[in-house]
Design an enzyme around this catalytic site. Sequence first.
Site, PDB file in Angstrom:
ATOM      1  N   GLU A  95      13.197 -32.413  76.565  1.00 13.85           N
ATOM      2  CA  GLU A  95      11.951 -31.669  76.288  1.00 13.85           C
ATOM      3  C   GLU A  95      11.572 -30.811  77.491  1.00 13.85           C
ATOM      4  O   GLU A  95      11.109 -29.681  77.345  1.00 13.85           O
ATOM      5  CB  GLU A  95      10.800 -32.612  75.912  1.00 13.85           C
ATOM      6  CG  GLU A  95      11.108 -33.568  74.756  1.00 13.85           C
ATOM      7  CD  GLU A  95      11.667 -32.904  73.506  1.00 13.85           C
ATOM      8  OE1 GLU A  95      11.346 -31.737  73.236  1.00 13.85           O
ATOM      9  OE2 GLU A  95      12.456 -33.566  72.794  1.00 13.85           O
ATOM     10  N   GLY A 108      11.364 -37.607  67.700  1.00 14.60           N
ATOM     11  CA  GLY A 108      11.345 -38.292  68.988  1.00 14.60           C
ATOM     12  C   GLY A 108      10.306 -37.704  69.918  1.00 14.60           C
ATOM     13  O   GLY A 108       9.602 -38.433  70.615  1.00 14.60           O
ATOM     14  N   GLU A 147       8.458 -30.225  72.440  1.00 14.85           N
ATOM     15  CA  GLU A 147       8.413 -29.508  73.712  1.00 14.85           C
ATOM     16  C   GLU A 147       7.273 -28.510  73.844  1.00 14.85           C
ATOM     17  O   GLU A 147       7.415 -27.501  74.552  1.00 14.85           O
ATOM     18  CB  GLU A 147       9.746 -28.772  73.896  1.00 14.85           C
ATOM     19  CG  GLU A 147       9.989 -27.574  72.947  1.00 14.85           C
ATOM     20  CD  GLU A 147      10.799 -27.916  71.703  1.00 14.85           C
ATOM     21  OE1 GLU A 147      10.808 -29.090  71.284  1.00 14.85           O
ATOM     22  OE2 GLU A 147      11.420 -26.998  71.143  1.00 14.85           O
TER      23      GLU A 147
HETATM   24  N1  B3K Z   1      11.948 -29.420  68.768  1.00 18.52           N
HETATM   25  C1  B3K Z   1      11.563 -30.790  68.411  1.00 18.52           C
HETATM   26  C2  B3K Z   1      11.765 -31.141  66.983  1.00 18.52           C
HETATM   27  C3  B3K Z   1      10.857 -30.494  66.001  1.00 18.52           C
HETATM   28  C4  B3K Z   1      10.752 -31.250  64.715  1.00 18.52           C
HETATM   29  C5  B3K Z   1      10.648 -30.409  63.481  1.00 18.52           C
HETATM   30  N2  B3K Z   1      10.339 -31.174  62.278  1.00 18.52           N
HETATM   31  C6  B3K Z   1      12.261 -31.840  69.214  1.00 18.52           C
HETATM   32  C7  B3K Z   1      13.382 -31.392  70.049  1.00 18.52           C
HETATM   33  O1  B3K Z   1      14.459 -31.123  69.584  1.00 18.52           O
HETATM   34  O2  B3K Z   1      13.194 -31.258  71.220  1.00 18.52           O
HETATM   35 ZN    ZN Z   2      15.088 -30.036  71.283  1.00 14.93          ZN
END
Ligand code: B3K
Ligand code: ZN
Length: 955
Positions: free
Chosen positions: A369, A332, A335
Amino acid sequence: MGSRHSRVSFLRNSAKQVSRYRFLTSEAVCRRNCRFPYTSVPRDRQGSSRLICSVATETVPEQVEESKMGTPKEIFLKDYKMPDYYFDTVDLKFSLGEEKTIVTSKIAVFPRVEGSSSPLVLDGKDLKLLSIRINSKDIKEDDYQLDSRHLTIKSLPSGTFTLEIETETYPQKNTSLEGLYKSSGNFCTQCEAEGFRKITFYQDRPDIMAKYTCRIEADRSLYPVLLSNGNLIEQGDLEGNKHYALWEDPFKKPCYLFALVAGQLESRDDTFVTRSGRTVALRIWTPAQDVPKTAHAMYSLKAAMKWDEDVFGLEYDLDLFNIVAVPDFNMGAMENKSLNIFNSKLVLASPETASDGDYAAILGVIGHEYFHNWTGNRVTCRDWFQLSLKEGLTVFRDQEFSSDMGSRTVKRIGDVSKLRTYQFPQDAGPMAHPVRPHSYIKMDNFYTVTVYEKGAEVVRMYKTLLGTEGFRKGMDLYFKRHDGQAVTCEDFFAAMRDANNADFANFLQWYSQAGTPVVKVASSYNAEARTFSLKFSQEVPPTPGQPVKEPMFIPVAVGLLDSTGKEISLSSVYHDGTLQYIASNGQPVYTTVLRVTKKEEEFVFSDVSERPIPSLLRGYSAPIRLETDLTDDDLYLLLAYDSDGFNRWEAGQVLARKLMLSLVADFQQNKPLVLNPKFLHGLKSILSDSSLDKEFVAKAITLPGEVEIMDIMEVADPDAAHAVRTFIKKQLANELKAELLRTVENNRSSEEYVFDHPNLARRALKNIALAYLASLEDSTCTELVLHEYKAATNMTDQFAALAAIAQNPGKARDDVLADFYSKWQDDFLVVNKWFALQAASDIPGNVENVRKLLSHPAFDLRNPNKVYSLIGGFCSSPVNFHGKDGSGYKFLGEIVTELDKINPQVASRMVSAFSRWKRFDVTRQNLAKAQLEKILSTNGLSENVFEIASKSLAA
Ligand code: B3K
Ligand code: ZN
């Protein structure tokens, strides 16, 4: 590259050792309102080769392939070791080209232990190494070793030194959308979890935190905008129509938060003044034509910045915050420090093209985020096993944000429904893993509903136990102790405990034990003693690798109602032979939190003058399956009167689940189906109660989904679940037709679209009423729904009417679907809704329609959103995906194999739909198993798909 034989033999070995493995999956990634970009479809609830060459001598590989290496390696939490070397500063230089991109890194390295003689092992994947220099001198070939995953540098100076590495990468060929890649002509990056190793050789682990600068050089016309983390400190022109930008991030960060964007973009600009008076420039970047659709995202960002100051005292820490929307993105959003990169779906919205669900998802994910800036970025994870430290906490924060911006009760209902529909099945299947997993092959398979949503429930329990103030004290201490550090879940636990001098008993089990606890409650009233007893017993089911479980610490929020539905004030409760007074501050107390920590435990309320009806697990105070001895009459009373909005809804759901399960049994025995009039009456009362929040009513009259019902059947029977749900829906529509028609009439509005609670609640209620009415398939209702489709002035209403019509096969459906496509064919996000709606249809034999849509000009297997819409959508129709002829399974098997060559992360998510094959009858089991075996026999299968498929099969 792993041969077919080595893979098969690994599989056999792994199958033998199955109890040792607990592989995780993105199984059942949720499809609604979340960081995972599945297109929302109003249905049930109506609604990741050896490519590395020696120093600059070998040729450029023909094609950049995703990691298809030898035997997959499993990584264990228990094997965590501190790094031998730390990095202080990292200076990166990107020369972005059309054929290749040259990346130069200059790293200030220092040993953890002075005088260390350990080699420095760097991760690297799909890279061409051009040169290595230490302290400005080329190193000898004997001084390093290169394999398909690592660059190992053996002779190193003692003490601090400078390491310079030059590599070549091929972003244009990178279809995995991990590392540096191109999306719609623009360069962008995705480094979490382990994508930075596809950009340059590095210690790609989150406990390596360094200060970065990033110089980007590119063609000025093709890439006028050059962005990276932190502050822009220099920019200028270069020869050959090129230009450059130099960015500096003053904060230490792990490499997974690095980001770069270069392209033709324009921004919506705004500012936010922090409470300490810092003016922050806010910019949301998209292709020029989409800038008008970023107003809601900007509103959401500013609301999130203000909320984090108000609720947690957390301010933004730089003068610039950038968001970039890209159409090709696996997840989606991401961050990255001060340069969030988003899937367009979670940024772009206009009333005409985005639904209330999309608006809510944008609000929540922009918030999520942004909140990571403190929970994830300023304080990050020591290792990837700790993922929930940042994700569970940040999901909890975004849930609270959305609650405060809308209806707390309805938000809680939505979050609990998501947990039940997606996380409970994961927790009960072959991929069950603790909130903090013990092992993984591909970290990307671990961005799961368990780590995220169950993780958020764990954080919520701290708050339930400590209260708002106590929780805030814990958060303050967490930041005071750990700002700038990479820490563990225990560090978070310790901050909560120490700030409150709290006794958390066996609470840490929540991080290490998988499976959803089953809690039974038996109640009894003693009229003579005026006491009311609640006896709890708990069982955590066995999960792969964890056959025996310890009791958990379960906070159970309880209230008592009298026979008229009035709350009883609580004074004291006996527990373990001691009388505990319930703290009251002079005010009557109606809810208390019982601390259930043992396998069996009794709590006795004293001074209770009549047999009360207990309202248990208020607000869903723990992520458990609760089994009570409440009678139907008790449940109807709670449905009518409980002051806890969540439990009021829950009483209706418990009644609906009971009814649906009993009708499933009737259906399976070919008995006629009959709707319980009491249930009808209960829902009718809710629908007619004008004092209730309309969004709550919409939720309360929505039946539990087919997946949720299948999850509580002995053997999952998709046909029975579908038939029963359809039956009840039609019966309710028939019996409540007048009320439903009135609901549609009274909740129309010709006014301009506003995304606020009263308006979205009104639309939610009208549209669920419409969906009920459409199920009747009579001409009046079909006319009405067609009218609503034509009269709609916003996507919420238009799409709801389209979905209502699309329930029933026929000309009306075909015409409206064609009309909708012709209207929206130039808007790829709306077209994805159109794909998803058709794909998720329960119309018999729909797999053939979905196969046809694969060759539709608007479809592209390389775009994750399109795959999630069409393939993910299809798998969300139990009757069609689990069709008894195996056609759904065959379709998914073929797609997964094809998709894996393009994008292993996306393919791995899709293959997860097979994971619960053992829940079905033998015929379906054999058909699904055959597909999993076929997938596993594919030459060059990615580790991503291998991990999910092999674990599913071995279970
Ligand atoms: N930290 C990211 C997701 C990273 C994806 C790794 N394949 C989105 C979130 O949780 O904010
Ligand atoms: Zn996250």
